[in-house]
Design a protein around this motif. Structure first.
Motif, PDB file in Angstrom:
ATOM      1  N   VAL A  26      20.070 -16.333   0.501  1.00  0.00           N
ATOM      2  CA  VAL A  26      19.162 -15.322   0.227  1.00  0.00           C
ATOM      3  C   VAL A  26      18.195 -15.660  -0.811  1.00  0.00           C
ATOM      4  O   VAL A  26      17.098 -15.131  -0.778  1.00  0.00           O
ATOM      5  CB  VAL A  26      20.101 -13.978  -0.053  1.00  0.00           C
ATOM      6  CG1 VAL A  26      21.037 -13.641   1.035  1.00  0.00           C
ATOM      7  CG2 VAL A  26      21.018 -14.559  -1.405  1.00  0.00           C
ATOM      8  N   ILE A  27      18.683 -16.649  -1.513  1.00  0.00           N
ATOM      9  CA  ILE A  27      17.605 -17.172  -2.617  1.00  0.00           C
ATOM     10  C   ILE A  27      16.546 -18.011  -1.860  1.00  0.00           C
ATOM     11  O   ILE A  27      15.445 -17.768  -1.884  1.00  0.00           O
ATOM     12  CB  ILE A  27      18.169 -18.012  -3.606  1.00  0.00           C
ATOM     13  CG1 ILE A  27      19.036 -16.915  -4.802  1.00  0.00           C
ATOM     14  CG2 ILE A  27      17.080 -18.694  -4.410  1.00  0.00           C
ATOM     15  CD1 ILE A  27      19.834 -17.800  -5.610  1.00  0.00           C
ATOM     16  N   ALA A  28      17.052 -18.812  -0.881  1.00  0.00           N
ATOM     17  CA  ALA A  28      16.028 -19.626  -0.220  1.00  0.00           C
ATOM     18  C   ALA A  28      14.923 -18.515   0.784  1.00  0.00           C
ATOM     19  O   ALA A  28      13.898 -18.923   0.718  1.00  0.00           O
ATOM     20  CB  ALA A  28      16.731 -20.413   0.784  1.00  0.00           C
ATOM     21  N   THR A  29      15.713 -17.359   1.058  1.00  0.00           N
ATOM     22  CA  THR A  29      14.814 -16.455   1.776  1.00  0.00           C
ATOM     23  C   THR A  29      13.635 -15.704   1.037  1.00  0.00           C
ATOM     24  O   THR A  29      12.659 -15.340   1.461  1.00  0.00           O
ATOM     25  CB  THR A  29      15.673 -15.186   2.500  1.00  0.00           C
ATOM     26  OG1 THR A  29      16.747 -15.981   3.278  1.00  0.00           O
ATOM     27  CG2 THR A  29      14.950 -14.474   3.326  1.00  0.00           C
ATOM     28  N   MET A  30      13.852 -15.806  -0.230  1.00  0.00           N
ATOM     29  CA  MET A  30      12.790 -15.208  -1.157  1.00  0.00           C
ATOM     30  C   MET A  30      11.542 -16.153  -1.093  1.00  0.00           C
ATOM     31  O   MET A  30      10.598 -15.686  -1.621  1.00  0.00           O
ATOM     32  CB  MET A  30      13.502 -15.462  -2.635  1.00  0.00           C
ATOM     33  CG  MET A  30      14.722 -14.354  -2.955  1.00  0.00           C
ATOM     34  SD  MET A  30      15.312 -14.614  -4.619  1.00  0.00           S
ATOM     35  CE  MET A  30      13.718 -14.584  -5.593  1.00  0.00           C
ATOM     36  N   ALA A  31      11.507 -17.282  -0.615  1.00  0.00           N
ATOM     37  CA  ALA A  31      10.440 -18.144  -0.575  1.00  0.00           C
ATOM     38  C   ALA A  31       9.295 -17.347   0.410  1.00  0.00           C
ATOM     39  O   ALA A  31       8.311 -17.446   0.478  1.00  0.00           O
ATOM     40  CB  ALA A  31      10.650 -19.290   0.254  1.00  0.00           C
ATOM     41  N   LEU A  32       9.732 -16.427   1.321  1.00  0.00           N
ATOM     42  CA  LEU A  32       8.949 -15.906   2.182  1.00  0.00           C
ATOM     43  C   LEU A  32       8.225 -14.477   1.383  1.00  0.00           C
ATOM     44  O   LEU A  32       7.313 -13.847   2.295  1.00  0.00           O
ATOM     45  CB  LEU A  32       9.744 -15.204   3.330  1.00  0.00           C
ATOM     46  CG  LEU A  32      10.133 -16.337   4.115  1.00  0.00           C
ATOM     47  CD1 LEU A  32      11.175 -15.400   5.380  1.00  0.00           C
ATOM     48  CD2 LEU A  32       9.314 -17.183   4.913  1.00  0.00           C
ATOM     49  N   ALA A  42      18.264 -24.103   5.408  1.00  0.00           N
ATOM     50  CA  ALA A  42      17.413 -23.373   4.264  1.00  0.00           C
ATOM     51  C   ALA A  42      16.220 -23.840   4.040  1.00  0.00           C
ATOM     52  O   ALA A  42      15.461 -23.127   3.327  1.00  0.00           O
ATOM     53  CB  ALA A  42      18.258 -23.601   2.873  1.00  0.00           C
ATOM     54  N   LEU A  43      15.934 -24.972   4.548  1.00  0.00           N
ATOM     55  CA  LEU A  43      14.396 -25.594   4.390  1.00  0.00           C
ATOM     56  C   LEU A  43      13.465 -24.750   5.440  1.00  0.00           C
ATOM     57  O   LEU A  43      12.419 -24.559   5.240  1.00  0.00           O
ATOM     58  CB  LEU A  43      14.366 -27.118   4.958  1.00  0.00           C
ATOM     59  CG  LEU A  43      14.706 -28.129   3.795  1.00  0.00           C
ATOM     60  CD1 LEU A  43      14.627 -29.328   4.500  1.00  0.00           C
ATOM     61  CD2 LEU A  43      13.666 -27.901   2.779  1.00  0.00           C
ATOM     62  N   VAL A  44      14.029 -23.871   6.542  1.00  0.00           N
ATOM     63  CA  VAL A  44      13.386 -23.133   7.228  1.00  0.00           C
ATOM     64  C   VAL A  44      12.414 -22.070   6.531  1.00  0.00           C
ATOM     65  O   VAL A  44      11.322 -22.226   6.672  1.00  0.00           O
ATOM     66  CB  VAL A  44      14.129 -22.482   8.418  1.00  0.00           C
ATOM     67  CG1 VAL A  44      13.034 -21.459   9.267  1.00  0.00           C
ATOM     68  CG2 VAL A  44      14.610 -23.432   9.182  1.00  0.00           C
ATOM     69  N   PRO A  45      12.883 -21.206   5.721  1.00  0.00           N
ATOM     70  CA  PRO A  45      12.162 -20.289   5.048  1.00  0.00           C
ATOM     71  C   PRO A  45      11.345 -20.891   3.873  1.00  0.00           C
ATOM     72  O   PRO A  45      10.322 -20.316   3.431  1.00  0.00           O
ATOM     73  CB  PRO A  45      13.159 -19.063   4.405  1.00  0.00           C
ATOM     74  CG  PRO A  45      14.522 -19.866   4.357  1.00  0.00           C
ATOM     75  CD  PRO A  45      14.567 -21.078   5.676  1.00  0.00           C
ATOM     76  N   ILE A  46      11.891 -22.191   3.243  1.00  0.00           N
ATOM     77  CA  ILE A  46      11.144 -22.750   2.193  1.00  0.00           C
ATOM     78  C   ILE A  46       9.728 -23.277   2.736  1.00  0.00           C
ATOM     79  O   ILE A  46       8.765 -23.226   2.190  1.00  0.00           O
ATOM     80  CB  ILE A  46      11.992 -23.828   1.846  1.00  0.00           C
ATOM     81  CG1 ILE A  46      13.198 -23.393   1.010  1.00  0.00           C
ATOM     82  CG2 ILE A  46      11.233 -24.855   0.821  1.00  0.00           C
ATOM     83  CD1 ILE A  46      13.020 -22.665  -0.295  1.00  0.00           C
ATOM     84  N   LEU A  47       9.704 -23.851   3.951  1.00  0.00           N
ATOM     85  CA  LEU A  47       8.585 -24.675   4.479  1.00  0.00           C
ATOM     86  C   LEU A  47       7.692 -23.610   5.218  1.00  0.00           C
ATOM     87  O   LEU A  47       6.412 -23.927   5.171  1.00  0.00           O
ATOM     88  CB  LEU A  47       8.912 -25.585   5.421  1.00  0.00           C
ATOM     89  CG  LEU A  47       9.671 -26.897   4.807  1.00  0.00           C
ATOM     90  CD1 LEU A  47      10.062 -27.721   6.019  1.00  0.00           C
ATOM     91  CD2 LEU A  47       9.026 -27.464   3.888  1.00  0.00           C
ATOM     92  N   ILE A  48       8.002 -22.380   5.645  1.00  0.00           N
ATOM     93  CA  ILE A  48       7.164 -21.463   6.319  1.00  0.00           C
ATOM     94  C   ILE A  48       5.923 -21.260   5.524  1.00  0.00           C
ATOM     95  O   ILE A  48       4.834 -21.208   6.063  1.00  0.00           O
ATOM     96  CB  ILE A  48       7.871 -20.322   6.777  1.00  0.00           C
ATOM     97  CG1 ILE A  48       8.873 -20.771   7.971  1.00  0.00           C
ATOM     98  CG2 ILE A  48       7.005 -18.994   7.280  1.00  0.00           C
ATOM     99  CD1 ILE A  48       9.437 -19.394   8.619  1.00  0.00           C
ATOM    100  N   PRO A  49       5.901 -20.791   4.248  1.00  0.00           N
ATOM    101  CA  PRO A  49       4.986 -20.377   3.570  1.00  0.00           C
ATOM    102  C   PRO A  49       3.712 -21.517   3.356  1.00  0.00           C
ATOM    103  O   PRO A  49       2.661 -21.229   3.470  1.00  0.00           O
ATOM    104  CB  PRO A  49       5.411 -20.048   2.097  1.00  0.00           C
ATOM    105  CG  PRO A  49       6.687 -19.579   2.329  1.00  0.00           C
ATOM    106  CD  PRO A  49       7.152 -20.656   3.520  1.00  0.00           C
ATOM    107  N   GLY A  50       4.312 -22.749   3.515  1.00  0.00           N
ATOM    108  CA  GLY A  50       3.322 -23.735   3.285  1.00  0.00           C
ATOM    109  C   GLY A  50       2.404 -24.065   4.643  1.00  0.00           C
ATOM    110  O   GLY A  50       1.356 -24.472   4.574  1.00  0.00           O
ATOM    111  N   PHE A  51       2.752 -23.465   5.612  1.00  0.00           N
ATOM    112  CA  PHE A  51       2.025 -23.346   7.045  1.00  0.00           C
ATOM    113  C   PHE A  51       1.090 -22.288   7.159  1.00  0.00           C
ATOM    114  O   PHE A  51       0.290 -22.462   8.059  1.00  0.00           O
ATOM    115  CB  PHE A  51       3.039 -23.422   8.186  1.00  0.00           C
ATOM    116  CG  PHE A  51       3.828 -24.791   8.390  1.00  0.00           C
ATOM    117  CD1 PHE A  51       3.124 -25.858   9.053  1.00  0.00           C
ATOM    118  CD2 PHE A  51       5.036 -24.837   7.998  1.00  0.00           C
ATOM    119  CE1 PHE A  51       3.831 -26.942   9.392  1.00  0.00           C
ATOM    120  CE2 PHE A  51       5.884 -25.890   8.066  1.00  0.00           C
ATOM    121  CZ  PHE A  51       5.156 -27.142   8.914  1.00  0.00           C
ATOM    122  N   ILE A  52       1.195 -21.538   6.160  1.00  0.00           N
ATOM    123  CA  ILE A  52       0.401 -20.110   6.326  1.00  0.00           C
ATOM    124  C   ILE A  52      -0.522 -19.948   5.022  1.00  0.00           C
ATOM    125  O   ILE A  52      -1.704 -19.413   5.251  1.00  0.00           O
ATOM    126  CB  ILE A  52       1.144 -18.909   6.311  1.00  0.00           C
ATOM    127  CG1 ILE A  52       2.116 -18.927   7.893  1.00  0.00           C
ATOM    128  CG2 ILE A  52       0.442 -17.744   6.499  1.00  0.00           C
ATOM    129  CD1 ILE A  52       3.259 -17.965   7.922  1.00  0.00           C
TER     130      ILE A  52
END
Length: 778
Positions: free
Chosen positions: A25-31, A159-169
């Motif tokens: 859930v902390i990793a999801t906060m990256a979104l 956990a890298l999935v939600p972490i990396l998504i913002p970098g693509f947007i």
């Protein structure tokens, strides 16, 4: 799947589950930078908790490990049904065929909202559904890695999935505090796993299972792992900082979809060039039809352009406000109660036009019957969607008919609020003909009389309507150079008339903007419940100026000759004694002008999206995503293959070859769940392997015996007494291959797949660094 050699207690399982939940859930906060509000995060937390803690409950009642992930997926489905299934389910949680149809529609809507929304996105139901599905699947993967495969170090991959998504947007990528917290949660998960594993080993040692010769202390010393944890924490936080600073933004890549029509004009591309292309099409394309019970024939607005920067008109860039739902729309800006108004329902059915901007009259009081999520924009009251388009829509719009009198317009207060300054903005340098024309038309006139004079001038006999002249003479568009050329040539189509009147009005001190949409359309002989049906097509596309008068608000004018309808209040002499009544003149020709479409290269006419092109883009994006996921999943297998080849090279180079061969055999056994974790001597390990069914073969049994003897001579024999020479090294390679083949043959398919995709031996080094291996010795 074989039972765990070191079974965990319920308290230990609970500790791992809780830290896994915290980490995810902390990793999801990256979104967070991508999605407005926090409700979506609480939904994700609920889904993650339900999935992970259901796994804990299943293991507590001794459910077979191989069934736990499957049952977790069932729990995820029940939760999705409860939250998104609505009335399609049985007892709120049991899905039906209709539930899966609803899920399919939500996923299709999620793809559209990802393509159409800008950040921060409104968490509409399709988007939250996609988030819930994604976090649920990640939770299952994390649970498999931490609890079933007992390889928590690999939990960083999902956990890298939600972490990396913002970098693509977005350019900034994930926020640094979130990365730091995620790194800290990851280290906490590893530390909890180390302590849980050590306690499990100690408990197993007391019972005599896998007992070492020397038993470690009953107490797990904190100091033994603190230094390694702090060191790894520093490395993790440094990596998080570098990741936050270096992750690139590729928001226009095929991975996330091409720029949508929702941002077409925000990128500075003038709609007028595309509009001209549409007007020159010989055959009209059907757009929509409507039924107006009170005989209304309004213009239908799609988009309002209010920024003029000299070369292009564009809309003000504003994010969608999730509170601006269309079930109740506000009173238009500047409209006082002194102006007479009335409400009229209009039923609209979209035929073939596909756009995220909804055709609605200005102003509109409310809209009912729309599919998807639609929101109105402040000021302009234009309506757009973030997860669907106009295709197949059927809705009722309640139009607010504003009926100002010429006297109310003439008496409008000239003192304007500062908020209207942007509607008066003009470039500092403009062709002289624009200012000269404005002075000649509006000198000493009130704003209303000036507006009427500008409209009358442009609709006069000197000007001709032409879609070809601007292209032939090279002055198509709406910039001030085009306007100057248009005032000289006096031939153009609606965008030239609309932009010229808007600029002349601003030059005269009247706030202005341009609306693009459709004129009233053409009546047909068909009637529905006694109401005449009106057809609107691409020949009804149009652009017109709207001018602001304090106390009345934004008022449309019609400067294009022979197109649309001239409002009664805008006729010369309206309201004066002896003037003709204020009836609107009927349209004298096919309406023509612009509207945005999904494809910026295909013009602005409402076209049905090319299904082949759309499917191709979808397959390309899906292929890229699938390739990225496949590479991520195969990374452990590639590392393990590299490790095996490195050991074989050591054997061939005669660099402690027996030790290298034995390490590889032990790693293979560990990957397959057959032991090999260092708690046995080579002789004990070889004896246990020899009892397996696959080693009944004499060749396999002999290979394991030769490997055992070789490693014992090399480890415990006199210096120089180990195996040496190319022939001996080749024999070790052959024996290792034979023993590995026997181990693989003895394993079931699920064990071989786990050994390939999630090799347990890879994380042994990490555990050793963290002090995870019990100090067992011989």
């Amino acid at each position: 799947m074989r039972p765990d050699l070191m079974p965990l207690s319920r308290a230990q399982r609970l500790a791992l589950t809780a830290t896994s939940f915290l980490f995810l859930v902390i990793a999801t906060m990256a979104l967070g930078p991508l999605i407005a509000g926090s409700g979506w995060w609480w939904l994700c937390a609920f889904i993650a908790a339900g999935t992970l803690f259901s796994g804990f409950g299943l293991r507590s009642i001794r459910t077979p490990p191989s069934l736990v992930p499957v049952l977790e997926l069932v729990v995820l489905l029940l939760l999705l049904t409860l939250l998104f299934g609505g009335g399609t389910s049985v007892a709120l949680i049991v899905p039906t065929a209709e539930t899966f149809e609803t899920f399919g529609e939500l996923m299709a809507g999620a793809q559209r909202t990802i393509e159409q929304q800008s950040v921060p996105a409104i968490p509409v139901p399709p988007l939250t559904f996609a988030l819930a599905v994604g976090i649920g699947l990640l939770a299952v993967v994390v649970d498999i890695l931490v609890q079933t495969a007992r390889m928590p170090a690999l939990a960083a991959a999902p956990a890298l999935v939600p972490i990396l998504i913002p970098g693509f947007i977005i350019e900034a990528g994930a926020e640094l505090p979130t990365l730091v917290l995620t790194a800290a949660a990851y280290l906490l998960l590893l530390r909890v796993d180390v302590r849980v594993r050590r306690r499990a080993r100690l408990a197993a040692g007391e019972e005599g299972d896998q007992a070492a010769t020397v038993i470690a202390p009953k107490r797990v010393p904190i100091v033994s792992t603190l230094g390694a944890s702090l060191g790894l924490a520093a490395v993790g936080l440094l990596a998080a900082s570098v990741l936050a600073a270096s992750t690139p933004s590729v928001s226009t890549s095929l991975l996330l979809g091409s720029p949508s029509q929702g941002t077409l004009f925000a990128r500075g591309v003038s709609p007028f060039i595309d509009l001209g292309r549409d007007l020159r099409r010989p055959e009209p394309l059907p757009a929509f039809h409507y039924l107006a019970r009170d005989g209304d024939r309004p213009y239908f607005t799609l988009l309002t352009l209010d920024r003029f920067e000299g070369e292009v008109w564009s809309p003000t860039q504003t994010a969608v406000d999730g509170d601006n739902t269309v079930d109740q729309m506000p009173r238009p800006d500047g409209l006082s109660s002194a102006v007479e108004t009335s409400q009229h329902p209009i039923d609209v059915v979209v035929d073939e036009v596909r756009t995220t901007w909804l055709p609605v009259p200005y102003p509109t009081a409310r809209i009912e019957g729309l599919e998807g999520s639609w929101f109105w924009d402040d000021g302009a009251l234009t309506v757009r969607s973030v997860d669907t388009n106009t295709g197949g829509q059927s809705y009722r719009v309640t139009r607010l008919d504003v009926e100002p009198t010429p006297q109310q317009l003439r008496n409008a207060d000239r003192d304007l609020d500062d908020e209207l300054a942007s509607f008066l903005a003009l470039p500092e340098e403009m062709p002289a003909i624009i200012a000269e024309t404005a002075v000649a038309l509006t000198a000493s006139a009130s704003p209303y009389d000036a507006a009427v004079a500008i409209q009358a001038y442009l609709r006069g006999a000197e000007f001709d309507y032409s879609t070809e002249a601007p292209v032939e003479d090279g002055y198509d568009g709406g910039g001030f150079d085009v306007i100057a050329r248009f005032l000289e040539t006096k031939a153009g189509y609606c965008v030239h008339f609309a932009s010229t009147m808007a600029v002349l009005a601003r030059e005269s001190g009247i706030p202005s903007r341009i609306s693009i949409g459709y004129t009233q359309g053409s009546p047909t002989d068909q009637r529905v419940d006694g109401v005449q049906r009106i057809e609107v097509d691409s020949h009804d596309l149009h652009a017109w100026p709207e001018l602001y008068f304090e106390g009345v608000g934004w008022v449309p004018f019609e400067p294009t000759p022979g197109r649309g309808t001239v409002p009664g209040y805008s006729r010369p002499g309206a309201g004066e004694e002896g003037a003709p009544p204020l009836a609107s003149a009927p349209p004298t020709g096919p309406g023509s002008t612009g509207r945005p479409d999904v494809d910026p290269d295909g013009g602005l006419a409402g076209q049905v999206a090319d299904p082949v092109a759309t499917a191709t883009q979808l397959w390309i994006r899906s292929g890229v995503v699938a390739l990225a996921v496949a590479v991520l999943l195969l990374l452990p297998a590639l590392f393990r293959l590299s490790q095996r080849r490195a050991r074989i090279r050591r054997i061939r180079r005669d660099e402690r070859p027996a030790d290298a061969a034995w390490d590889e055999l032990a790693a293979t056994a560990l990957d397959l769940g057959a032991g090999g974790n260092g708690g046995e001597t080579p002789r004990e390990f070889a004896a246990r392997l020899a009892e397996r069914e696959a080693f009944d073969d004499a060749r396999a049994r002999a290979a394991i015996v030769r490997l055992r003897d070789a490693v014992e001579r090399e480890r415990y024999g006199p210096a120089g007494g180990g195996t040496a020479g190319a022939a001996a090294s080749g024999s070790l390679v052959d024996d290792l291959a034979t023993a590995r083949a026997a181990l693989l043959a003895d394993a079931v398919g699920a064990e071989r797949a786990r050994a390939l995709l999630m090799p347990h031996s890879l994380v042994d080094g990490v555990r050793r660094v963290l002090g995870g291996r019990a100090r067992a010795g011989a």
